[in-house]
Design a protein around this motif. Structure first.
Motif, PDB file in Angstrom:
ATOM      1  N   LEU A 111      -9.757   7.482   3.394  1.00  0.00           N
ATOM      2  CA  LEU A 111      -9.717   8.460   2.265  1.00  0.00           C
ATOM      3  C   LEU A 111     -10.566   7.520   0.957  1.00  0.00           C
ATOM      4  N   GLU A 112     -11.177   8.603   0.162  1.00  0.00           N
ATOM      5  CA  GLU A 112     -11.965   7.939  -0.951  1.00  0.00           C
ATOM      6  C   GLU A 112     -11.109   7.531  -2.155  1.00  0.00           C
ATOM      7  N   LEU A 113     -10.724   6.341  -2.021  1.00  0.00           N
ATOM      8  CA  LEU A 113      -9.761   5.716  -2.876  1.00  0.00           C
ATOM      9  C   LEU A 113     -10.657   5.073  -3.857  1.00  0.00           C
ATOM     10  N   THR A 114      -9.780   5.085  -5.199  1.00  0.00           N
ATOM     11  CA  THR A 114     -10.350   4.308  -6.191  1.00  0.00           C
ATOM     12  C   THR A 114     -10.360   2.528  -5.960  1.00  0.00           C
ATOM     13  N   GLU A 115     -11.192   2.106  -6.593  1.00  0.00           N
ATOM     14  CA  GLU A 115     -11.004   0.442  -6.659  1.00  0.00           C
ATOM     15  C   GLU A 115     -10.041   0.056  -7.559  1.00  0.00           C
ATOM     16  N   PRO A 116      -9.374  -1.094  -7.460  1.00  0.00           N
ATOM     17  CA  PRO A 116      -9.319  -2.072  -6.232  1.00  0.00           C
ATOM     18  C   PRO A 116      -8.372  -1.315  -4.926  1.00  0.00           C
ATOM     19  N   LEU A 117      -7.960  -0.157  -5.308  1.00  0.00           N
ATOM     20  CA  LEU A 117      -6.826   0.257  -3.986  1.00  0.00           C
ATOM     21  C   LEU A 117      -7.532   0.514  -2.477  1.00  0.00           C
ATOM     22  N   ALA A 118      -8.956   0.789  -2.765  1.00  0.00           N
ATOM     23  CA  ALA A 118      -9.539   1.120  -1.351  1.00  0.00           C
ATOM     24  C   ALA A 118      -9.935  -0.239  -0.784  1.00  0.00           C
ATOM     25  N   SER A 119     -10.007  -1.285  -1.584  1.00  0.00           N
ATOM     26  CA  SER A 119     -10.319  -2.868  -0.983  1.00  0.00           C
ATOM     27  C   SER A 119      -8.857  -3.198  -0.580  1.00  0.00           C
ATOM     28  N   VAL A 120      -7.897  -2.934  -1.284  1.00  0.00           N
ATOM     29  CA  VAL A 120      -6.525  -3.618  -0.878  1.00  0.00           C
ATOM     30  C   VAL A 120      -6.140  -2.819   0.391  1.00  0.00           C
ATOM     31  N   VAL A 121      -6.288  -1.440   0.588  1.00  0.00           N
ATOM     32  CA  VAL A 121      -6.094  -0.831   1.804  1.00  0.00           C
ATOM     33  C   VAL A 121      -6.952  -1.213   2.934  1.00  0.00           C
ATOM     34  N   SER A 122      -8.190  -1.250   2.582  1.00  0.00           N
ATOM     35  CA  SER A 122      -8.854  -1.988   3.883  1.00  0.00           C
ATOM     36  C   SER A 122      -8.603  -3.239   4.448  1.00  0.00           C
ATOM     37  N   TYR A 123      -8.169  -4.279   3.208  1.00  0.00           N
ATOM     38  CA  TYR A 123      -7.928  -5.492   3.738  1.00  0.00           C
ATOM     39  C   TYR A 123      -6.468  -5.711   4.444  1.00  0.00           C
ATOM     40  N   LEU A 124      -5.487  -4.915   3.986  1.00  0.00           N
ATOM     41  CA  LEU A 124      -4.081  -5.290   4.575  1.00  0.00           C
ATOM     42  C   LEU A 124      -4.003  -4.174   5.874  1.00  0.00           C
ATOM     43  N   GLY A 125      -5.014  -3.185   5.926  1.00  0.00           N
ATOM     44  CA  GLY A 125      -4.854  -2.442   7.452  1.00  0.00           C
ATOM     45  C   GLY A 125      -3.586  -1.955   7.601  1.00  0.00           C
ATOM     46  N   GLY A 126      -3.403  -2.418   9.030  1.00  0.00           N
ATOM     47  CA  GLY A 126      -2.006  -1.976   9.663  1.00  0.00           C
ATOM     48  C   GLY A 126      -0.879  -2.538   8.912  1.00  0.00           C
ATOM     49  N   ASP A 127      -1.030  -3.700   8.141  1.00  0.00           N
ATOM     50  CA  ASP A 127       0.144  -4.380   7.300  1.00  0.00           C
ATOM     51  C   ASP A 127       0.778  -3.555   6.656  1.00  0.00           C
ATOM     52  N   LEU A 128       0.100  -2.508   6.243  1.00  0.00           N
ATOM     53  CA  LEU A 128       0.966  -1.559   5.405  1.00  0.00           C
ATOM     54  C   LEU A 128       1.709  -0.749   5.996  1.00  0.00           C
ATOM     55  N   ASP A 129       1.865  -0.554   7.341  1.00  0.00           N
ATOM     56  CA  ASP A 129       2.820   0.050   8.143  1.00  0.00           C
ATOM     57  C   ASP A 129       4.296  -0.140   7.703  1.00  0.00           C
ATOM     58  N   PRO A 130       5.131   0.569   7.501  1.00  0.00           N
ATOM     59  CA  PRO A 130       6.621   0.570   7.054  1.00  0.00           C
ATOM     60  C   PRO A 130       7.014  -0.413   8.186  1.00  0.00           C
ATOM     61  N   GLY A 131       7.765  -1.451   7.686  1.00  0.00           N
ATOM     62  CA  GLY A 131       8.291  -2.497   8.523  1.00  0.00           C
ATOM     63  C   GLY A 131       7.667  -3.622   9.058  1.00  0.00           C
ATOM     64  N   ILE A 132       6.371  -3.585   8.724  1.00  0.00           N
ATOM     65  CA  ILE A 132       5.367  -4.708   9.345  1.00  0.00           C
ATOM     66  C   ILE A 132       5.470  -5.806   8.249  1.00  0.00           C
ATOM     67  N   ARG A 133       4.979  -5.459   6.918  1.00  0.00           N
ATOM     68  CA  ARG A 133       4.914  -6.780   5.892  1.00  0.00           C
ATOM     69  C   ARG A 133       5.487  -5.768   4.561  1.00  0.00           C
ATOM     70  N   GLU A 134       6.407  -6.712   3.874  1.00  0.00           N
ATOM     71  CA  GLU A 134       6.930  -6.113   2.751  1.00  0.00           C
ATOM     72  C   GLU A 134       6.398  -6.543   1.521  1.00  0.00           C
ATOM     73  N   PHE A 135       5.496  -7.730   1.353  1.00  0.00           N
ATOM     74  CA  PHE A 135       5.096  -8.292   0.352  1.00  0.00           C
ATOM     75  C   PHE A 135       3.951  -8.975   0.644  1.00  0.00           C
ATOM     76  N   VAL A 136       3.095  -8.896  -0.457  1.00  0.00           N
ATOM     77  CA  VAL A 136       1.707  -9.583  -0.403  1.00  0.00           C
ATOM     78  C   VAL A 136       1.263 -10.232  -1.795  1.00  0.00           C
ATOM     79  N   PRO A 137       1.064 -11.541  -1.608  1.00  0.00           N
ATOM     80  CA  PRO A 137       0.846 -12.447  -2.977  1.00  0.00           C
ATOM     81  C   PRO A 137      -0.432 -11.811  -3.595  1.00  0.00           C
ATOM     82  N   THR A 138      -0.415 -11.971  -4.914  1.00  0.00           N
ATOM     83  CA  THR A 138      -1.560 -11.693  -5.634  1.00  0.00           C
ATOM     84  C   THR A 138      -2.680 -12.630  -5.406  1.00  0.00           C
ATOM     85  N   ALA A 139      -2.363 -14.002  -5.205  1.00  0.00           N
ATOM     86  CA  ALA A 139      -3.447 -14.983  -5.149  1.00  0.00           C
ATOM     87  C   ALA A 139      -4.119 -14.519  -3.600  1.00  0.00           C
ATOM     88  N   GLU A 140      -3.318 -13.942  -2.775  1.00  0.00           N
ATOM     89  CA  GLU A 140      -4.102 -13.699  -1.386  1.00  0.00           C
ATOM     90  C   GLU A 140      -5.152 -12.545  -1.673  1.00  0.00           C
TER      91      GLU A 140
END
Length: 724
Positions: free
Chosen positions: A626-655
């Protein structure tokens, strides 16, 4: 009742009792079983007794004891001579300090009264010289008299006693290079295995308290190429903590962590606080790799575990493939392809297996497998990715067909709705053990070509991921084995929905603990298993987390393994042998037989099967396009499948800021404009400690993506240019 009836009844009763009398003949077998049971009980007690020397418990221990005794006997004369020499030197030094009144002189110097005490020091020195001369003359006279009375035997006895005394005085103390060093020197393993020093090491590693101690279950003994000892931790202390803090314990024991094996003793004779330690005499992985055992095998049975490698104690580690799957991850040039070819070789040597081999590297590593593979693809172009997709669709349809066939079989042929050796070798049923082996799987999973699957937009890589996840989840019950290898073990390469269904994991050296956890599983580094700690020189050495019990004699979560070695020429010979076996058995098919035609498959049924098994096809990785605005596009690209429900609940800002190389304040402002507010959450770091950090809930990130997909979020530039 007549006599005839009584006679008939008696005869009938005797006839009924007679078989039971014959059964009584089994009494001898029962006594034999009892004797065997007593013998096993005796052997068990003999093996577990702490009073029986370790050398009498096994042939290997006895052989090692004989070798140690022989080496000691050969070195004894030289060691005795050098030790006596050191003793003589120490005696001369001690006498010199004594005769010079060194201690009295130092005390006077410290009190600044040396001039006042000079006369006393001189008189005491002269007196000690007189004592020395008197003792020397007396000893000489006594020896001369003894020689005259008893002959030369007195000289030999006197000399021997002096030599023994000098040897005792000159013995080298472990932990120091000399007699009284200012700095401690290297420590030997025999010194390390001392019970009290072992207790001190556990205290230094903070595994037990200062007032706590260990209970010695089995005394330290030389076992193979190292030392073994079993201890009980104090009450409430857990063996899992010792495993987790193996590096700290290795530091306290003054050995490299690669030399230390820490295992919890489980099952009979074990409990949550019983720990087994094995310390290698030297780096157990520094030697050359061991030759692959199946190179000399004419054929193999895929239902048997396949030899995979050896652990630090030179115990053979076998890998079970049927009923499970395998992922191999490593950075380049660490032996990933060599490791993946080992289980493939075992399958090739079984003529009743079928192989799907896909090589994303495109080199010659897997070229020889084309002679036995039912389906074979080599390359990383779009046409190769599409061919892999079509072959996987074909295999998913076959899995559905196999389930249908098995449901029609009777309970004697298929008792548990799972494939059996008999079913897999029945040519009429057509359900052989089938392995999908993919090297450089990231080539196929990261393809971003858009395509329509069942009316839904997704990427080619996401569709391949769904197909592999289905095969790894549903396939083992019908004889499908999935083996994946990648040199980029991260969350984007192998999405969580695929990674979660891969049973056995093998991680060679990786860059950091995060990559190690991607391969081995979440929080494995906090449990003492981190593949980033492997050394660059340890080629082919990795951490194996098997889906089934490993053949090491102990139940462990994971084990460090040095894989067997098989060069390219030997690999080609295995493939040639596998082709000959298939030609003889009449099981050569597909690509190996010159048939690369595609089977007709009902695409809708495949899509329906994927949808019912995993939910919406493509998961959240499909939103990456999807054509997402930054930095959301980079966040989605970095997390990838970790955004699937039930996989990862929280991601630290420092990461996120570190991965995206973003300025923290600007990143927080932009994420806030997109509706993602940071929250505080407890996370566990690589040391196992829990702390509160700021970060983002993946649920809010998914909500932001949904709003962007529905055009409910405009870019910041659009908002800045809005005149209102």
């Amino acid at each position: 009742m007549s006599e005839q009836d009584r006679s008939l009844r008696t005869t009938t009763t005797s006839a009924e009792i007679e078989p039971h009398v014959f059964e009584g003949e089994l009494v001898e077998d029962a006594s034999g079983v009892s004797a065997s049971r007593l013998w096993r009980r005796f052997v068990n007690r003999w093996q577990r007794s702490s009073r029986v020397p370790a050398a009498l418990k096994s042939r290997q221990a006895a052989k090692q004891a004989v070798q140690d005794a022989t080496a000691f006997a050969l070195r004894a004369p030289w060691r005795f001579t050098t030790t006596a020499g050191r003793g003589l030197l120490a005696a001369v030094r001690g006498w010199r300090r004594w005769v010079r009144v060194h201690d009295y002189r130092e005390a006077a110097e410290h009190s600044e009264k040396l001039a006042d005490k000079f006369t006393e020091i001189r008189a005491l020195t002269l007196f000690r010289w007189k004592v020395t001369v008197a003792v020397t003359i007396t000893a000489a006279v006594l020896v001369a008299v003894a020689d005259l009375v008893y002959g030369s035997a007195a000289l030999w006895i006197t000399g021997s006693c002096c030599a023994v005394a000098l040897t005792f005085l000159g013995r080298r103390k472990d932990g120091s290079p000399g007699r009284k060093p200012s700095l401690s020197g290297p420590r030997t393993l025999a010194w390390t295995m001392d019970p009290q020093l072992l207790v001190d090491a556990f205290r230094d590693a903070k595994l037990i308290g200062k007032d706590e101690s260990l209970r010695l279950v089995e005394r330290a003994a030389h076992d193979g190429a190292g030392w073994a000892v079993t201890v009980d931790l104090p009450a409430t202390r857990k063996a899992a903590d010792a495993i987790k803090n193996r590096e700290a314990l290795a530091s306290a024991l003054a050995v490299d962590e690669m030399q230390l094996i820490v295992e919890r003793v489980r099952g009979r004779g074990g409990h949550a606080g019983r720990v087994f330690l094995w310390i290698a005499d030297e780096d157990p992985y520094s030697g050359p790799p061991v030759r692959f055992p199946l190179l000399d095998a004419k054929r193999w049975d895929a239902w048997r575990p396949i030899p995979f490698g050896q652990d630090a104690r030179n115990r053979r580690i076998d890998l079970q493939l049927v009923w499970t799957s395998l992922v191999v991850g490593a950075i380049p040039r660490q032996g990933k392809t060599f490791a993946a070819r080992l289980p493939a070789a075992g399958l090739i040597l079984d003529p009743y297996t079928r192989l799907y081999v896909f090589d994303g590297k495109g080199g010659k590593d897997w070229e020889a497998a084309g002679a036995v593979a039912h389906r074979f693809v080599r390359g990383d172009e779009l046409e190769h990715v599409e061919t892999v997709r079509d072959r996987l669709v074909e295999l998913v349809a076959e899995v559905q067909s196999r389930f249908t066939k098995m449901s029609a079989l009777d309970d004697e042929v298929c008792p548990e709705s799972k494939i059996t050796p008999g079913i897999s070798r029945d040519p009429e049923l057509g359900m052989p053990i089938t392995a999908v082996i993919i090297d450089e799987v990231q080539v196929y999973l990261e393809n971003t070509t858009r395509q329509d699957v069942g009316g839904k937009k997704t990427t080619l890589g996401a569709y391949v991921t769904d197909l592999l996840a289905y095969l790894a989840r549903k396939g083992p019950a019908v004889g499908i084995v999935v083996v994946l290898a990648t040199q980029r073990p991260d969350s984007n390469t192998i999405p969580p929905r695929l990674r979660a269904v891969l049973g056995s994991r093998f991680a060679l050296r990786v860059m950091d603990w995060r990559d190690s956890n991607i391969v081995l599983g979440e929080q494995m580094n906090t449990r003492g298993y981190d593949a980033s700690g492997l050394l660059p020189r340890h080629k082919g050495v990795g951490i194996l987390r098997p889906d089934s019990e490993s053949d090491t004699g102990s139940e462990v979560l994971a084990v460090t393994v040095q894989t067997y070695y098989m060069d390219n020429a030997e690999w080609r010979s295995i493939c040639t042998r596998g082709r000959a076996l298939r030609e003889t058995a009449g099981t050569l098919s597909g690509h190996a037989a010159g048939d690369d035609s595609l089977q007709t498959v009902d695409q809708s049924s495949v899509v329906q099967a994927l949808g019912s098994d995993t939910g919406e096809t493509g998961g959240w990785s499909g939103h990456e396009s999807l054509e997402l605005t930054e930095p959301l596009a980079s966040v989605v690209s970095y997390l990838g499948g970790d955004l699937d429900p039930g996989i990862r609940e929280f991601v630290p800002t420092a990461e996120l800021t570190e991965a995206l190389d973003a300025e923290p304040s600007t990143f927080a402002q932009r994420m806030g404009e997109l509706g993602c507010r940071p929250v505080r959450h407890r996370v566990q770091n690589e040391d196992g400690d829990t702390r509160r950090v700021r970060g983002y809930l993946t649920a809010e990130i998914r909500a932001a993506v949904e709003r962007a997909a529905n055009d409910e979020i405009s870019s910041p530039d659009d908002r800045d240019s809005d005149p209102s």
